[in-house]
Design a protein around this motif. Structure first.
Motif, PDB file in Angstrom:
ATOM      1  N   ALA A 123       0.827  -1.206   0.000  1.00  0.00           N
ATOM      2  CA  ALA A 123       0.000   0.000   0.000  1.00  0.00           C
ATOM      3  C   ALA A 123       0.862   1.257   0.000  1.00  0.00           C
ATOM      4  CB  ALA A 123      -0.930  -0.011   1.211  1.00  0.00           C
ATOM      5  N   PHE A 124       1.909   1.271   0.820  1.00  0.00           N
ATOM      6  CA  PHE A 124       2.754   2.466   0.906  1.00  0.00           C
ATOM      7  C   PHE A 124       3.581   2.663  -0.367  1.00  0.00           C
ATOM      8  CE2 PHE A 124       2.697   1.235   5.609  1.00  0.00           C
ATOM      9  CZ  PHE A 124       1.512   1.944   5.814  1.00  0.00           C
ATOM     10  N   ALA A 125       4.034   1.576  -0.964  1.00  0.00           N
ATOM     11  CA  ALA A 125       4.758   1.687  -2.231  1.00  0.00           C
ATOM     12  C   ALA A 125       3.844   2.246  -3.327  1.00  0.00           C
ATOM     13  CB  ALA A 125       5.312   0.323  -2.642  1.00  0.00           C
ATOM     14  N   PHE A 126       2.579   1.825  -3.315  1.00  0.00           N
ATOM     15  CA  PHE A 126       1.601   2.344  -4.271  1.00  0.00           C
ATOM     16  C   PHE A 126       1.393   3.841  -4.084  1.00  0.00           C
ATOM     17  CE2 PHE A 126      -2.859   3.559  -4.970  1.00  0.00           C
ATOM     18  CZ  PHE A 126      -2.968   3.335  -6.334  1.00  0.00           C
ATOM     19  N   VAL A 127       1.305   4.277  -2.843  1.00  0.00           N
ATOM     20  CA  VAL A 127       1.124   5.708  -2.567  1.00  0.00           C
ATOM     21  C   VAL A 127       2.344   6.499  -3.026  1.00  0.00           C
ATOM     22  CG1 VAL A 127       0.837   7.437  -0.746  1.00  0.00           C
ATOM     23  CG2 VAL A 127      -0.470   5.302  -0.653  1.00  0.00           C
ATOM     24  N   ALA A 128       3.542   5.965  -2.757  1.00  0.00           N
ATOM     25  CA  ALA A 128       4.766   6.642  -3.183  1.00  0.00           C
ATOM     26  C   ALA A 128       4.811   6.779  -4.707  1.00  0.00           C
ATOM     27  CB  ALA A 128       5.986   5.876  -2.682  1.00  0.00           C
ATOM     28  N   TYR A 129       4.462   5.702  -5.408  1.00  0.00           N
ATOM     29  CA  TYR A 129       4.433   5.750  -6.870  1.00  0.00           C
ATOM     30  C   TYR A 129       3.391   6.753  -7.359  1.00  0.00           C
ATOM     31  CZ  TYR A 129       4.295   4.232 -11.717  1.00  0.00           C
ATOM     32  OH  TYR A 129       4.341   4.214 -13.098  1.00  0.00           O
ATOM     33  N   SER A 132       4.629  10.276  -7.117  1.00  0.00           N
ATOM     34  CA  SER A 132       5.599  10.519  -8.184  1.00  0.00           C
ATOM     35  C   SER A 132       4.878  10.734  -9.517  1.00  0.00           C
ATOM     36  CB  SER A 132       6.571   9.339  -8.297  1.00  0.00           C
ATOM     37  OG  SER A 132       7.308   9.171  -7.106  1.00  0.00           O
ATOM     38  N   GLU A 133       3.830   9.955  -9.739  1.00  0.00           N
ATOM     39  CA  GLU A 133       3.033  10.098 -10.958  1.00  0.00           C
ATOM     40  C   GLU A 133       2.383  11.474 -11.020  1.00  0.00           C
ATOM     41  OE1 GLU A 133      -0.808   7.873 -13.110  1.00  0.00           O
ATOM     42  OE2 GLU A 133      -0.014   7.145 -11.207  1.00  0.00           O
ATOM     43  N   LEU A 134       1.811  11.923  -9.897  1.00  0.00           N
ATOM     44  CA  LEU A 134       1.172  13.236  -9.861  1.00  0.00           C
ATOM     45  C   LEU A 134       2.194  14.340 -10.090  1.00  0.00           C
ATOM     46  CD1 LEU A 134      -1.595  14.687  -9.196  1.00  0.00           C
ATOM     47  CD2 LEU A 134      -0.617  15.058  -6.919  1.00  0.00           C
ATOM     48  N   HIS A 135       3.362  14.197  -9.487  1.00  0.00           N
ATOM     49  CA  HIS A 135       4.424  15.191  -9.646  1.00  0.00           C
ATOM     50  C   HIS A 135       4.794  15.360 -11.124  1.00  0.00           C
ATOM     51  CE1 HIS A 135       8.075  17.340  -8.070  1.00  0.00           C
ATOM     52  NE2 HIS A 135       8.497  17.042  -9.286  1.00  0.00           N
ATOM     53  N   GLY A 151      -8.833   9.762 -22.796  1.00  0.00           N
ATOM     54  CA  GLY A 151      -9.551   9.137 -21.693  1.00  0.00           C
ATOM     55  C   GLY A 151      -8.665   8.353 -20.746  1.00  0.00           C
ATOM     56  N   HIS A 152      -7.379   8.687 -20.732  1.00  0.00           N
ATOM     57  CA  HIS A 152      -6.459   7.961 -19.850  1.00  0.00           C
ATOM     58  C   HIS A 152      -6.688   8.345 -18.383  1.00  0.00           C
ATOM     59  CE1 HIS A 152      -4.530   6.331 -23.275  1.00  0.00           C
ATOM     60  NE2 HIS A 152      -3.849   7.411 -23.617  1.00  0.00           N
ATOM     61  N   ARG A 153      -6.389   7.406 -17.489  1.00  0.00           N
ATOM     62  CA  ARG A 153      -6.429   7.667 -16.060  1.00  0.00           C
ATOM     63  C   ARG A 153      -5.101   7.340 -15.391  1.00  0.00           C
ATOM     64  NH1 ARG A 153     -10.222  11.320 -15.010  1.00  0.00           N
ATOM     65  NH2 ARG A 153     -12.330  10.617 -15.580  1.00  0.00           N
ATOM     66  N   VAL A 154      -4.178   6.781 -16.155  1.00  0.00           N
ATOM     67  CA  VAL A 154      -2.851   6.446 -15.631  1.00  0.00           C
ATOM     68  C   VAL A 154      -1.814   7.134 -16.503  1.00  0.00           C
ATOM     69  CG1 VAL A 154      -1.195   4.606 -15.166  1.00  0.00           C
ATOM     70  CG2 VAL A 154      -3.637   4.222 -14.748  1.00  0.00           C
ATOM     71  N   TYR A 155      -0.953   7.923 -15.873  1.00  0.00           N
ATOM     72  CA  TYR A 155       0.083   8.629 -16.616  1.00  0.00           C
ATOM     73  C   TYR A 155       1.377   7.828 -16.528  1.00  0.00           C
ATOM     74  CZ  TYR A 155       3.297  12.283 -18.081  1.00  0.00           C
ATOM     75  OH  TYR A 155       4.264  13.008 -18.748  1.00  0.00           O
ATOM     76  N   THR A 156       2.013   7.608 -17.665  1.00  0.00           N
ATOM     77  CA  THR A 156       3.243   6.822 -17.706  1.00  0.00           C
ATOM     78  C   THR A 156       4.390   7.669 -18.226  1.00  0.00           C
ATOM     79  OG1 THR A 156       2.681   6.008 -19.925  1.00  0.00           O
ATOM     80  CG2 THR A 156       2.029   4.643 -18.047  1.00  0.00           C
ATOM     81  N   ALA A 157       5.520   7.541 -17.571  1.00  0.00           N
ATOM     82  CA  ALA A 157       6.752   8.209 -17.982  1.00  0.00           C
ATOM     83  C   ALA A 157       7.897   7.539 -17.239  1.00  0.00           C
ATOM     84  CB  ALA A 157       6.706   9.709 -17.666  1.00  0.00           C
ATOM     85  N   ILE A 158       9.055   7.437 -17.871  1.00  0.00           N
ATOM     86  CA  ILE A 158      10.195   6.769 -17.257  1.00  0.00           C
ATOM     87  C   ILE A 158      10.629   7.479 -15.983  1.00  0.00           C
ATOM     88  CG2 ILE A 158      11.869   8.082 -18.605  1.00  0.00           C
ATOM     89  CD1 ILE A 158      12.123   4.405 -17.394  1.00  0.00           C
ATOM     90  N   GLU A 159      10.338   8.793 -15.894  1.00  0.00           N
ATOM     91  CA  GLU A 159      10.727   9.549 -14.703  1.00  0.00           C
ATOM     92  C   GLU A 159       9.990   9.095 -13.443  1.00  0.00           C
ATOM     93  OE1 GLU A 159      11.818  11.927 -18.227  1.00  0.00           O
ATOM     94  OE2 GLU A 159      10.014  10.849 -17.599  1.00  0.00           O
ATOM     95  N   PRO A 161       9.044   5.850 -12.238  1.00  0.00           N
ATOM     96  CA  PRO A 161       9.763   4.836 -11.448  1.00  0.00           C
ATOM     97  C   PRO A 161      11.117   5.319 -10.953  1.00  0.00           C
ATOM     98  CG  PRO A 161       9.693   4.216 -13.774  1.00  0.00           C
ATOM     99  CD  PRO A 161       8.751   5.364 -13.600  1.00  0.00           C
ATOM    100  N   LEU A 162      11.780   6.181 -11.713  1.00  0.00           N
ATOM    101  CA  LEU A 162      13.056   6.726 -11.257  1.00  0.00           C
ATOM    102  C   LEU A 162      12.869   7.582 -10.008  1.00  0.00           C
ATOM    103  CD1 LEU A 162      14.719   7.772 -14.650  1.00  0.00           C
ATOM    104  CD2 LEU A 162      15.463   5.931 -13.117  1.00  0.00           C
ATOM    105  N   ARG A 163      11.855   8.424 -10.023  1.00  0.00           N
ATOM    106  CA  ARG A 163      11.568   9.284  -8.868  1.00  0.00           C
ATOM    107  C   ARG A 163      11.160   8.432  -7.666  1.00  0.00           C
ATOM    108  NH1 ARG A 163      10.981  14.582  -8.456  1.00  0.00           N
ATOM    109  NH2 ARG A 163      11.038  14.844 -10.723  1.00  0.00           N
ATOM    110  N   THR A 164      10.377   7.370  -7.920  1.00  0.00           N
ATOM    111  CA  THR A 164       9.960   6.488  -6.834  1.00  0.00           C
ATOM    112  C   THR A 164      11.160   5.756  -6.243  1.00  0.00           C
ATOM    113  OG1 THR A 164       7.836   6.140  -7.957  1.00  0.00           O
ATOM    114  CG2 THR A 164       8.411   4.603  -6.204  1.00  0.00           C
ATOM    115  N   ALA A 165      12.040   5.258  -7.094  1.00  0.00           N
ATOM    116  CA  ALA A 165      13.238   4.566  -6.619  1.00  0.00           C
ATOM    117  C   ALA A 165      14.133   5.505  -5.810  1.00  0.00           C
ATOM    118  CB  ALA A 165      14.016   3.987  -7.800  1.00  0.00           C
TER     119      ALA A 165
END
Length: 310
Positions: A123-129, A132-135, A151-159, A161-165
């Motif tokens: 749950a906490f890893a999901f919140v952290a991700y 990062s996605e919102l940022h 109509g997307h609801r999930v934003y994807t960018a390589i940045e 997972p990098l920000r989350t890591a």
């Protein structure tokens, strides 16, 4: 004299850094308790986790308010674009919060404690991700129209997972810093190794993230302060690993504090140019009340901590 927006920015950076200490402890502490299981230190950490999560959520209120003041259009637009996907952060936190209480309860069997910790960590890893996605979505205003039209609801960018890591690596170092002060010599040595590993992960992810940036990441010298703080932190942990009872932990703590504040400035620097201004805005006063309230709040937290330790 500092103008009001500059004051908000400074307060945002400082309150975000405080929030990061608590949530870093929770995320890394949950993983530590899950992996170490029955060690005395793991039991101590497991008992503290619900309280530290409460502190993290409470400390997160101030930076959340400041970011809404500084980046109203971007923050609310990114929220609306993600829609129900973003709202999932709230139930995830609720699930994580109760999972920590299940893990802490003396009535829970060892198997259920491990399951609860695993659920909480997820749950906490999901919140952290998600943060990062919102940022990243806040900064991608040139993609908002296409994102909405598709109509997307999930934003994807390589940045993302990098920000989350980068955050997760830093969380390990923050957890080690807080925990080592109440740990014995053998545990301090193990925490030192974990902290150095966490810093390495954060530095690697941050370096890749910086290499992809289209702006100056030096942040008027704060990047170099961050690097100096990180070097001091690693040196302190190396000293602690070799001599757990020495002064290395003091050096590591000082370096971590410097690196954390500098990292908060470097993190926010690219968004300074996007801070929204309005000549017609009516800003109410109240800084004196705010200052008094924060002093009372800090005193209350200190009293609670002292009572719990006793």
């Amino acid at each position: 004299m500092m103008d009001q927006k500059s004051l908000y920015l400074v307060l945002f950076v400082l309150t975000w850094a405080l929030h990061a200490v608590f949530v870093g402890y929770v995320v890394a502490g949950t993983a530590f308790a899950l992996v170490r299981r029955s060690s005395p230190l793991a039991e101590q950490v497991r008992d503290r986790l619900p309280f530290m999560l409460g502190c993290g959520i409470t400390a997160g209120v101030a930076p959340l308010l400041f970011i809404q003041l500084l980046h109203q259009r971007r923050f609310y637009t990114a929220n609306l674009l993600l829609g129900p996907r973003w709202i999932l952060v709230v139930p995830a936190l609720v699930v994580g919060f109760y999972a920590l209480y299940v893990a802490k309860s003396s009535k829970s069997s060892p198997r259920w404690r491990q399951r609860a910790l695993a659920v909480g960590l997820g749950a906490f890893a999901f919140v952290a991700y998600s943060w990062s996605e919102l940022h990243e979505l806040m900064a991608a205003d040139d993609r908002w129209r296409a994102f909405y039209e598709a109509g997307h609801r999930v934003y994807t960018a390589i940045e993302i997972p990098l920000r989350t890591a980068m955050f997760l690596g830093g969380a390990v170092a923050l957890f080690a810093t807080v925990t080592a002060w109440s740990a014995d010599a053998a545990a301090r040595a193990r925490l030192a190794i974990g902290a150095i590993g966490g810093i390495a992960v954060a530095a690697l992810a941050g370096g890749v993230l910086a290499s992809r940036a289209t702006h100056d990441v030096a942040a008027h010298g704060w990047l170099y302060i961050l690097i100096a703080g990180a070097i001091a932190t690693v040196a302190g942990w190396a000293w602690t690993w070799r001599a757990p009872e020495g002064a290395g932990l003091t050096l590591a703590t000082a370096g971590t504090t410097i690196a954390l504040v500098a990292a908060a400035v470097v993190r926010e620097a690219p968004r300074i140019a996007t801070i929204e201004t309005s000549d017609n805005a009516v800003v109410a006063g109240g800084f004196v009340v705010f200052a008094i309230t924060i002093v009372i709040g800090i005193a209350a937290i200190a009293w609670i901590l002292r009572t719990i330790r006793a």
